[in-house]
Write a protein that holds these residues in place. Sequence first.
Motif, PDB file in Angstrom:
ATOM      1  N   SER A   8      73.864 -22.383 -30.331  1.00 29.62           N
ATOM      2  CA  SER A   8      72.811 -22.704 -29.686  1.00 29.62           C
ATOM      3  C   SER A   8      72.766 -21.595 -28.686  1.00 29.62           C
ATOM      4  CB  SER A   8      73.244 -24.101 -29.156  1.00 29.62           C
ATOM      5  OG  SER A   8      72.215 -24.392 -28.250  1.00 29.62           O
ATOM      6  N   GLY A   9      71.632 -21.249 -28.218  1.00 31.10           N
ATOM      7  CA  GLY A   9      71.119 -20.483 -27.097  1.00 31.10           C
ATOM      8  C   GLY A   9      70.995 -21.339 -25.880  1.00 31.10           C
ATOM      9  N   ASP A  10      71.005 -22.627 -25.890  1.00 35.00           N
ATOM     10  CA  ASP A  10      70.541 -23.387 -25.023  1.00 35.00           C
ATOM     11  C   ASP A  10      71.532 -24.510 -24.516  1.00 35.00           C
ATOM     12  OD1 ASP A  10      67.566 -22.648 -24.408  1.00 35.00           O
ATOM     13  OD2 ASP A  10      67.543 -23.117 -26.603  1.00 35.00           O
ATOM     14  N   ASP A  11      72.161 -24.625 -23.529  1.00 33.53           N
ATOM     15  CA  ASP A  11      73.396 -25.692 -23.179  1.00 33.53           C
ATOM     16  C   ASP A  11      72.835 -27.033 -23.680  1.00 33.53           C
ATOM     17  OD1 ASP A  11      76.038 -24.482 -22.149  1.00 33.53           O
ATOM     18  OD2 ASP A  11      74.534 -23.511 -21.101  1.00 33.53           O
ATOM     19  N   SER A  12      71.737 -27.237 -23.490  1.00 38.04           N
ATOM     20  CA  SER A  12      71.147 -28.739 -23.544  1.00 38.04           C
ATOM     21  C   SER A  12      71.181 -29.017 -25.166  1.00 38.04           C
ATOM     22  CB  SER A  12      70.120 -29.152 -22.776  1.00 38.04           C
ATOM     23  OG  SER A  12      69.094 -28.395 -23.152  1.00 38.04           O
ATOM     24  N   LEU A  13      71.258 -28.252 -25.787  1.00 40.04           N
ATOM     25  CA  LEU A  13      70.940 -28.300 -27.216  1.00 40.04           C
ATOM     26  C   LEU A  13      72.025 -27.987 -28.168  1.00 40.04           C
ATOM     27  CD1 LEU A  13      67.286 -26.913 -27.880  1.00 40.04           C
ATOM     28  CD2 LEU A  13      67.888 -29.327 -27.523  1.00 40.04           C
ATOM     29  N   GLU A  70      82.447 -16.618 -38.585  1.00 41.07           N
ATOM     30  CA  GLU A  70      82.889 -17.650 -38.281  1.00 41.07           C
ATOM     31  C   GLU A  70      83.923 -17.453 -37.172  1.00 41.07           C
ATOM     32  OE1 GLU A  70      84.994 -19.531 -41.379  1.00 41.07           O
ATOM     33  OE2 GLU A  70      83.297 -20.770 -42.254  1.00 41.07           O
ATOM     34  N   GLN A  71      84.124 -16.267 -36.742  1.00 43.69           N
ATOM     35  CA  GLN A  71      84.842 -15.751 -35.709  1.00 43.69           C
ATOM     36  C   GLN A  71      84.135 -15.974 -34.361  1.00 43.69           C
ATOM     37  OE1 GLN A  71      83.250 -13.731 -37.832  1.00 43.69           O
ATOM     38  NE2 GLN A  71      83.025 -11.684 -37.120  1.00 43.69           N
ATOM     39  N   PHE A  72      82.903 -16.145 -34.385  1.00 40.72           N
ATOM     40  CA  PHE A  72      82.153 -16.672 -33.280  1.00 40.72           C
ATOM     41  C   PHE A  72      81.829 -17.823 -32.881  1.00 40.72           C
ATOM     42  CE2 PHE A  72      80.969 -12.178 -34.811  1.00 40.72           C
ATOM     43  CZ  PHE A  72      81.504 -11.557 -33.548  1.00 40.72           C
ATOM     44  N   ALA A  73      82.587 -18.848 -33.689  1.00 41.26           N
ATOM     45  CA  ALA A  73      82.210 -20.054 -33.665  1.00 41.26           C
ATOM     46  C   ALA A  73      82.998 -20.795 -32.359  1.00 41.26           C
ATOM     47  CB  ALA A  73      82.729 -21.087 -34.799  1.00 41.26           C
ATOM     48  N   GLY A  74      82.407 -21.727 -31.713  1.00 38.68           N
ATOM     49  CA  GLY A  74      83.028 -22.148 -30.482  1.00 38.68           C
ATOM     50  C   GLY A  74      82.261 -21.863 -29.239  1.00 38.68           C
ATOM     51  N   LEU A  75      82.959 -21.803 -28.371  1.00 35.47           N
ATOM     52  CA  LEU A  75      82.280 -21.528 -26.975  1.00 35.47           C
ATOM     53  C   LEU A  75      82.238 -19.865 -26.855  1.00 35.47           C
ATOM     54  CD1 LEU A  75      81.163 -22.285 -24.268  1.00 35.47           C
ATOM     55  CD2 LEU A  75      83.526 -22.551 -23.493  1.00 35.47           C
ATOM     56  N   GLY A 110      74.357 -28.525 -38.243  1.00 32.57           N
ATOM     57  CA  GLY A 110      75.516 -27.642 -39.102  1.00 32.57           C
ATOM     58  C   GLY A 110      75.969 -26.520 -38.008  1.00 32.57           C
ATOM     59  N   GLY A 111      75.282 -26.456 -36.908  1.00 29.88           N
ATOM     60  CA  GLY A 111      75.676 -25.158 -35.842  1.00 29.88           C
ATOM     61  C   GLY A 111      77.051 -25.464 -35.686  1.00 29.88           C
ATOM     62  N   SER A 112      77.606 -24.082 -34.916  1.00 33.58           N
ATOM     63  CA  SER A 112      78.920 -24.058 -34.761  1.00 33.58           C
ATOM     64  C   SER A 112      79.462 -23.797 -33.271  1.00 33.58           C
ATOM     65  CB  SER A 112      79.199 -22.812 -35.595  1.00 33.58           C
ATOM     66  OG  SER A 112      79.327 -22.838 -37.184  1.00 33.58           O
ATOM     67  N   GLY A 113      78.397 -23.934 -32.373  1.00 29.04           N
ATOM     68  CA  GLY A 113      78.716 -23.720 -31.072  1.00 29.04           C
ATOM     69  C   GLY A 113      77.610 -23.458 -30.127  1.00 29.04           C
TER      70      GLY A 113
END
Length: 295
Positions: free
Chosen positions: A188-193, A6-11, A201-204
């Motif tokens: 996500s590894g794709d900005d559009s997704l 969770e420390q890597f959630a967000g942007l 349920g993704g976190s950023g």
Amino acid sequence: MSRKGEQFAGLTVALVTPFKDGKVDEAALKKSVDFQIEAGTDVVSPVGTTGESPTLTHDEHERVIAIVCEHAAGRIKVMAGTGSNSTSECVRLTKYAKKSGATGALIVGPYYNKPTQEGFYQHFQAVAEACDLPIVLYNIPGRTAKNIEPETICRIAELPTVVAIKESTGLMDQASQVLSGSNLTLLSGDDSLTLPLMSLGGSGVVSVVGNIIPKDVKAMIAAWNKGDIKTAQAAHHKLFPLCRDLLGLSTNPIPIKAAMTALGRDAGPVRLPLTPLSESEMQKLRKSLTNHGLL
């Protein structure tokens, strides 16, 4: 469900590596870190795909990690790219990232040599056993030539230090399998997704477009997390044309570096075998930046 990582959630912003006179432009790299800190970005990720890691020497790769960690100085988290198609080299880079003060390691699936699924597992197991730095898996079969299958990802997720995944397959079903079969934080590894994956349920996101508009991306994520679905959808649709052009006009990071230069940021050129945008592609990019209100 409580998730690891969770420390890597967000942007997270996948930093470009600026070049000048054939070398890493260390001053411009530090400015990029400051830019992200001022924007409120959660994490920076140097020497990934966007950071042109394939054309950096081993010394340059380590130097970029060291500069970013040193300049971040605890002001922002650092997810250093330490992946390799050589397990021993991946171990070395990951140990170096820990020594430099990185928060975590972004480790791409070994590329070119096309491991078996067992090979993928043993690769990540070896790295996890050699160094206790938190690991973010990076699955991008379009570049590595081999998908880490969801069943394998869920198996790798049982390793204590593997805490998250950068999902770059573009496959919603695969993302769903990973989310339902593991407790990894999914980015996500794709900005559009980004928004579609957050709905699962993704976190950023590990963002490319965040190099120029981190506040916009962060605002979309924040709106979703607050339950303001309409605002998040509106932000997604505003971001989408720019994301499409920055990732679709040419191979990443060619367009984002061109965009940064057009906006007065010191990104420098791309290294061969990457080549600059054509004049017609540059016109399309400028139009996209103008439509977004950046030019």
